[in-house]
Structures are given as C-alpha cells and as structure tokens.
Scaffold this motif. Structure first.
Motif, short mmCIF file in Angstrom:
data_model
loop_
_atom_site.label_atom_id
_atom_site.label_comp_id
_atom_site.label_asym_id
_atom_site.label_seq_id
_atom_site.Cartn_x
_atom_site.Cartn_y
_atom_site.Cartn_z
N GLU A 148 -3.30 10.82 121.50
CA GLU A 148 -4.02 9.55 121.41
C GLU A 148 -3.21 8.52 120.63
O GLU A 148 -3.15 7.35 121.01
CB GLU A 148 -5.39 9.76 120.77
CG GLU A 148 -6.40 10.45 121.66
CD GLU A 148 -7.70 10.77 120.97
OE1 GLU A 148 -7.76 10.70 119.71
OE2 GLU A 148 -8.68 11.08 121.67
N THR A 149 -2.57 8.96 119.56
CA THR A 149 -1.72 8.07 118.77
C THR A 149 -0.54 7.57 119.60
O THR A 149 -0.22 6.38 119.58
CB THR A 149 -1.21 8.78 117.50
OG1 THR A 149 -2.33 9.27 116.76
CG2 THR A 149 -0.39 7.87 116.63
N GLN A 150 0.09 8.48 120.32
CA GLN A 150 1.22 8.10 121.17
C GLN A 150 0.79 7.13 122.27
O GLN A 150 1.50 6.17 122.58
CB GLN A 150 1.86 9.34 121.80
CG GLN A 150 2.61 10.20 120.80
CD GLN A 150 3.12 11.49 121.42
OE1 GLN A 150 2.76 11.85 122.53
NE2 GLN A 150 3.97 12.20 120.67
N LYS A 151 -0.39 7.35 122.82
CA LYS A 151 -0.90 6.45 123.86
C LYS A 151 -1.17 5.07 123.29
O LYS A 151 -0.84 4.06 123.91
CB LYS A 151 -2.20 7.02 124.46
CG LYS A 151 -2.78 6.16 125.58
CD LYS A 151 -4.10 6.73 126.06
CE LYS A 151 -4.70 5.93 127.17
NZ LYS A 151 -5.19 4.63 126.80
N ALA A 152 -1.76 5.01 122.09
CA ALA A 152 -2.03 3.73 121.46
C ALA A 152 -0.73 2.98 121.18
O ALA A 152 -0.64 1.76 121.41
CB ALA A 152 -2.81 3.93 120.17
N GLU A 153 0.29 3.70 120.73
CA GLU A 153 1.59 3.07 120.47
C GLU A 153 2.21 2.57 121.77
O GLU A 153 2.77 1.47 121.81
CB GLU A 153 2.53 4.06 119.78
CG GLU A 153 2.16 4.36 118.35
CD GLU A 153 3.03 5.46 117.73
OE1 GLU A 153 3.90 6.02 118.42
OE2 GLU A 153 2.81 5.75 116.54
N ALA A 154 2.13 3.36 122.83
CA ALA A 154 2.68 2.95 124.12
C ALA A 154 1.94 1.73 124.66
O ALA A 154 2.56 0.81 125.22
CB ALA A 154 2.60 4.10 125.11
N ASP A 155 0.62 1.71 124.50
CA ASP A 155 -0.16 0.55 124.95
C ASP A 155 0.23 -0.70 124.16
O ASP A 155 0.37 -1.79 124.74
CB ASP A 155 -1.66 0.81 124.80
CG ASP A 155 -2.19 1.82 125.81
OD1 ASP A 155 -1.47 2.11 126.79
OD2 ASP A 155 -3.32 2.33 125.59
N ALA A 156 0.41 -0.56 122.86
CA ALA A 156 0.81 -1.69 122.02
C ALA A 156 2.18 -2.20 122.43
O ALA A 156 2.40 -3.42 122.51
CB ALA A 156 0.80 -1.28 120.55
N GLN A 157 3.10 -1.29 122.73
CA GLN A 157 4.44 -1.70 123.16
C GLN A 157 4.38 -2.40 124.51
O GLN A 157 5.10 -3.37 124.75
CB GLN A 157 5.37 -0.49 123.22
CG GLN A 157 5.79 0.02 121.87
CD GLN A 157 6.68 1.26 121.96
OE1 GLN A 157 6.90 1.79 123.04
NE2 GLN A 157 7.17 1.71 120.81
#
Length: 110
Positions: free
Chosen positions: A68-77
C-alpha cells in the motif's frame, strides 16, 4: 386370604457381583481418561496451528502495508509527472505564442 407359600422364607441377601461392577467401572474410567488425553493432545495441536496461522497473518499484513505504501508513492509520482508534463506543455505553448522566458518566469512567480 391366605398368604402365598414361601413368601417369608426368601433370603434377603444382595446377589450383586461387586467385582464385575467394579471392573466395568474401572474400564469405563480408563476409557474416559484416554479420551481426555486425546482431547488435550488435539487442543495442543490446534494451539500450535493457531500460533502458526497468526504468525503467517502478521507477515501477510506487513506485506500488504508495504505494498500500500509503494502504491501510494507510485501514485504520487504519477501525479507529479502529470503535473510536470502539463506545466511543460503550458510553458511550451507560451513560448510558441511569443512570450519570453523572463515573462513566463515572472508570470509563474506571481
């Protein structure tokens, strides 16, 4: 009315076989103790299985949180990249319209 013959002459001794009754109860006791032992062994096995399942669940929950953290970071990028692309296209449109770079910077700052 006359009494029936021999009604007073019967012996009043108990003809119960105590040894056989005691042996039957001892066998029943042994069987119940065996069932209790088996049930306790089953409980111990289930406790171990429960502990293993809880450990697995905890590791899965950790990996889900990480994903979930990785997904949030990818979405932000991705959002940042889209904004950057939009800004670059807007700057390019302004340059194509004949505006100088100093005018564009002044417009962006304030």
């Amino acid at each position: 009315m006359p009494r029936p013959k021999g009604s007073q002459n019967k012996s009043k001794t108990n003809k119960m076989n105590f040894a056989a009754a005691m042996e039957a109860k001892l066998a029943e006791k042994a069987q119940l103790e065996q069932k209790i032992t088996e049930a306790l062994a089953e409980i111990d096995r289930l406790k171990a299985q429960l502990k293993a399942n809880r450990t697995s669940l905890k590791s899965v929950e950790k990996s889900i949180a990480k994903l979930e953290t990785q997904k949030a970071e990818a979405d932000a990028q991705a959002i940042l990249k889209a904004q950057k692309s939009k800004l670059n296209s807007a700057i390019q449109n302004l340059l194509d319209a004949g505006m100088s770079m100093d005018d564009i910077i002044h417009k962006l700052n304030g």
